[in-house]
Motif scaffolding. Structure first.
Motif, PDB file in Angstrom:
ATOM      1  N   GLU A 337      47.404 -26.902 -49.557  1.00  0.00           N
ATOM      2  CA  GLU A 337      48.534 -26.005 -49.808  1.00  0.00           C
ATOM      3  C   GLU A 337      49.442 -25.873 -48.587  1.00  0.00           C
ATOM      4  N   TYR A 338      49.368 -26.849 -47.704  1.00  0.00           N
ATOM      5  CA  TYR A 338      50.146 -26.790 -46.460  1.00  0.00           C
ATOM      6  C   TYR A 338      51.163 -27.935 -46.393  1.00  0.00           C
ATOM      7  N   ASP A 339      52.292 -27.662 -45.712  1.00  0.00           N
ATOM      8  CA  ASP A 339      53.202 -28.709 -45.258  1.00  0.00           C
ATOM      9  C   ASP A 339      52.829 -29.022 -43.819  1.00  0.00           C
ATOM     10  N   ALA A 340      52.882 -30.296 -43.444  1.00  0.00           N
ATOM     11  CA  ALA A 340      52.423 -30.704 -42.113  1.00  0.00           C
ATOM     12  C   ALA A 340      53.598 -31.172 -41.250  1.00  0.00           C
ATOM     13  N   TYR A 341      53.491 -30.867 -39.958  1.00  0.00           N
ATOM     14  CA  TYR A 341      54.510 -31.241 -38.976  1.00  0.00           C
ATOM     15  C   TYR A 341      53.802 -31.830 -37.760  1.00  0.00           C
ATOM     16  N   LEU A 342      54.261 -32.988 -37.309  1.00  0.00           N
ATOM     17  CA  LEU A 342      53.643 -33.657 -36.168  1.00  0.00           C
ATOM     18  C   LEU A 342      54.692 -33.983 -35.117  1.00  0.00           C
ATOM     19  N   SER A 343      54.341 -33.769 -33.851  1.00  0.00           N
ATOM     20  CA  SER A 343      55.239 -34.116 -32.760  1.00  0.00           C
ATOM     21  C   SER A 343      54.406 -34.491 -31.546  1.00  0.00           C
ATOM     22  N   GLY A 344      54.738 -35.636 -30.950  1.00  0.00           N
ATOM     23  CA  GLY A 344      53.980 -36.104 -29.792  1.00  0.00           C
ATOM     24  C   GLY A 344      54.170 -37.585 -29.593  1.00  0.00           C
ATOM     25  N   PRO A 345      53.297 -38.237 -28.830  1.00  0.00           N
ATOM     26  CA  PRO A 345      53.406 -39.678 -28.600  1.00  0.00           C
ATOM     27  C   PRO A 345      53.290 -40.454 -29.917  1.00  0.00           C
ATOM     28  N   PRO A 346      53.900 -41.652 -29.985  1.00  0.00           N
ATOM     29  CA  PRO A 346      53.872 -42.434 -31.232  1.00  0.00           C
ATOM     30  C   PRO A 346      52.467 -42.676 -31.772  1.00  0.00           C
ATOM     31  N   GLY A 347      51.507 -42.989 -30.895  1.00  0.00           N
ATOM     32  CA  GLY A 347      50.144 -43.240 -31.354  1.00  0.00           C
ATOM     33  C   GLY A 347      49.516 -42.023 -31.985  1.00  0.00           C
ATOM     34  N   MET A 348      49.775 -40.854 -31.406  1.00  0.00           N
ATOM     35  CA  MET A 348      49.238 -39.630 -31.972  1.00  0.00           C
ATOM     36  C   MET A 348      49.808 -39.371 -33.363  1.00  0.00           C
ATOM     37  N   ILE A 349      51.094 -39.651 -33.524  1.00  0.00           N
ATOM     38  CA  ILE A 349      51.716 -39.423 -34.829  1.00  0.00           C
ATOM     39  C   ILE A 349      51.136 -40.362 -35.876  1.00  0.00           C
ATOM     40  N   ARG A 350      50.978 -41.627 -35.526  1.00  0.00           N
ATOM     41  CA  ARG A 350      50.400 -42.575 -36.494  1.00  0.00           C
ATOM     42  C   ARG A 350      48.994 -42.145 -36.906  1.00  0.00           C
ATOM     43  N   ASN A 351      48.150 -41.810 -35.927  1.00  0.00           N
ATOM     44  CA  ASN A 351      46.788 -41.382 -36.237  1.00  0.00           C
ATOM     45  C   ASN A 351      46.775 -40.050 -36.971  1.00  0.00           C
ATOM     46  N   ILE A 366      54.549 -34.398 -45.224  1.00  0.00           N
ATOM     47  CA  ILE A 366      54.247 -34.627 -43.809  1.00  0.00           C
ATOM     48  C   ILE A 366      55.548 -35.006 -43.106  1.00  0.00           C
ATOM     49  N   ARG A 367      55.940 -34.225 -42.114  1.00  0.00           N
ATOM     50  CA  ARG A 367      57.213 -34.451 -41.442  1.00  0.00           C
ATOM     51  C   ARG A 367      56.992 -34.745 -39.959  1.00  0.00           C
ATOM     52  N   HIS A 368      57.732 -35.716 -39.467  1.00  0.00           N
ATOM     53  CA  HIS A 368      57.689 -36.049 -38.041  1.00  0.00           C
ATOM     54  C   HIS A 368      58.935 -36.850 -37.719  1.00  0.00           C
ATOM     55  N   ASP A 369      59.254 -36.929 -36.440  1.00  0.00           N
ATOM     56  CA  ASP A 369      60.399 -37.732 -36.019  1.00  0.00           C
ATOM     57  C   ASP A 369      60.087 -39.207 -36.199  1.00  0.00           C
ATOM     58  N   SER A 370      61.125 -40.018 -36.282  1.00  0.00           N
ATOM     59  CA  SER A 370      60.972 -41.456 -36.396  1.00  0.00           C
ATOM     60  C   SER A 370      60.171 -42.013 -35.222  1.00  0.00           C
ATOM     61  N   VAL A 371      59.099 -42.739 -35.543  1.00  0.00           N
ATOM     62  CA  VAL A 371      58.284 -43.338 -34.475  1.00  0.00           C
ATOM     63  C   VAL A 371      59.111 -44.321 -33.653  1.00  0.00           C
ATOM     64  N   GLU A 372      60.019 -45.042 -34.296  1.00  0.00           N
ATOM     65  CA  GLU A 372      60.878 -45.995 -33.570  1.00  0.00           C
ATOM     66  C   GLU A 372      61.760 -45.253 -32.563  1.00  0.00           C
ATOM     67  N   GLU A 373      62.283 -44.086 -32.966  1.00  0.00           N
ATOM     68  CA  GLU A 373      63.091 -43.298 -32.042  1.00  0.00           C
ATOM     69  C   GLU A 373      62.252 -42.820 -30.865  1.00  0.00           C
ATOM     70  N   LEU A 374      61.006 -42.437 -31.139  1.00  0.00           N
ATOM     71  CA  LEU A 374      60.135 -41.937 -30.084  1.00  0.00           C
ATOM     72  C   LEU A 374      59.811 -43.027 -29.072  1.00  0.00           C
ATOM     73  N   VAL A 375      59.565 -44.243 -29.566  1.00  0.00           N
ATOM     74  CA  VAL A 375      59.301 -45.366 -28.664  1.00  0.00           C
ATOM     75  C   VAL A 375      60.506 -45.609 -27.776  1.00  0.00           C
ATOM     76  N   ALA A 376      61.701 -45.554 -28.370  1.00  0.00           N
ATOM     77  CA  ALA A 376      62.929 -45.779 -27.603  1.00  0.00           C
ATOM     78  C   ALA A 376      63.174 -44.680 -26.583  1.00  0.00           C
ATOM     79  N   ALA A 377      62.598 -43.487 -26.831  1.00  0.00           N
ATOM     80  CA  ALA A 377      62.835 -42.342 -25.943  1.00  0.00           C
ATOM     81  C   ALA A 377      61.765 -42.220 -24.877  1.00  0.00           C
TER      82      ALA A 377
END
Length: 379
Positions: A337-351, A366-377
């Motif tokens: 019954e939850y919506d999920a939000y993830l923020s952190g290093p790309p590997g953490m988000i994938r896992n 499940i919401r998170h920033d684009s992993v590609e954007e995170l790698v670029a940043a």
């Protein structure tokens, strides 16, 4: 798949093994034949060099997916305003792209393939031009922002607060791009560390990484009075206020910054939605913002904060955990019954996404920033 898409994919498959050579040749052509465009790019091209080319290839790969293409390219078109990109620059880029492809894809390059690429690039460039023009009517290409406070939380993490020179509209959970005066035309992404404030101030949590130009400048060089530039806000990791679902938030390292902004956002709405925050770090010493979150927890009975450290004893509050962030989440729940939000290093988000899907949270919640954007940043 449309005939144009088939031809384009054949070209992409041929150039994939020599993508670095194609990229280098593309930029060599661009800067030799259009030297005026060199000023749009940073002096050092090592991290920037292939971003434009990758964006072009991502676009043509999705030439049949109109909705995705429009959303992706509109975002790029708005974002490229801060670089000084103008409509007249697009033909030059297209010309050099086609020349590079013709050189490195001789097996699949013929008049029909060239015509398919021309049509695709025309569509791509027009979407970006239109998005930039629409955005120009409502927002500047960038904002000037004065540093008003700089707090070093650890030897390599700083909380930087700035005052924009004009109103800056954004939502909790979003991020922006930052350029420092010491490295012109090099932009990196940072999430807002607080919900919108009545005084208009913006805060960022910045971790200096090895050889990171922008991150090291922000942590070790920036001081009150310095002026940085901000791009427009981006990101869809925002709270859906139309539902009463609980919120499950995973923040790793400085990824806790937008999670804290989400907590403030929910608090300001005044609705008692259950919110579970798992704050991950390598060690207890790296939980640099834990006190802030614990104060929020004391003020809001619907909020629960659980620190998770990868090595050593967790210390801190009684509910502190040892191990990896995704593993810690599996110990609790249920989360259906939850919506999920993830923020952190790309590997953490994938896992983390894998773990959340595994415990029953649908991927569309499940919401998170684009992993590609995170790698670029990353720097």
């Amino acid at each position: 798949m449309s005939p144009d898409a088939k031809l384009i994919r054949q070209t992409l498959e041929e150039i994939e093994p020599v993508a670095d050579k194609v990229t280098s040749y593309f930029y060599a052509l661009l800067f030799v034949h259009h030297p005026d465009l060199r000023a749009l790019f940073p002096a050092a091209m090592d991290t920037q060099r292939d971003r434009l080319f990758k964006a072009l290839l991502t676009s043509v790969k999705n030439v049949d997916d109109t909705d995705y293409l429009t959303e992706y390219l509109s975002h790029l078109g708005r974002g490229h305003r801060k670089y000084g990109t103008l409509p007249e620059h697009y033909p030059a880029v297209g010309e050099c792209l086609l020349t590079a492809l013709a050189r490195y894809a001789p097996g699949t390059w013929h008049p029909e393939a060239e015509a398919a690429w021309v049509r695709a690039y025309t569509t791509i460039s027009q979407i970006m031009i239109d998005a930039a023009a629409e955005n120009e009517a409502v927002a500047p290409a960038w904002w000037q922002a004065e540093v008003v406070s700089h707090e070093l939380r650890t030897p390599d993490i700083a909380v930087v607060t700035v005052r924009p020179d004009q109103p800056y509209p954004f939502l909790a959970g979003q991020y922006t791009s930052v350029e420092t005066p010491w490295w012109p035309r090099i932009w990196r992404h940072y999430s807002f560390a607080a919900a919108p404030r009545s005084d208009g101030l913006l805060s960022f949590h910045v971790k200096a990484v090895p050889a990171g130009w922008v991150s090291n400048a922000m942590v070790h060089r920036a001081r009150p009075g310095d002026v940085i530039r901000l791009g427009s806000p981006s990101g869809s990791m925002t709270v859906d206020h139309t539902t009463d679902n609980g919120l499950l938030c995973l923040g790793g390292g400085t990824g806790i910054a937008p999670i804290k902004a989400l907590v403030e956002d929910v608090a300001e709405r005044g609705r008692r939605r259950p919110m579970e925050v798992f704050y991950g770090a390598r060690s207890g010493h790296d939980l640099y913002d834990l006190d802030t979150l614990l104060r929020l927890e004391q003020s809001h009975p619907w909020l629960s904060v659980r620190p998770v450290v990868a090595t050593g004893r967790p210390g801190g509050p009684a509910n502190s955990l040892s191990g990896q962030l995704p593993d810690a989440v599996r110990q609790y729940g249920p989360w259906r019954e939850y919506d999920a939000y993830l923020s952190g290093p790309p590997g953490m988000i994938r896992n983390g996404v894998d773990a959340l899907v595994g415990v029953g949270i649908p991927s569309d919640r499940i919401r998170h920033d684009s992993v590609e954007e995170l790698v670029a940043a990353g720097d």
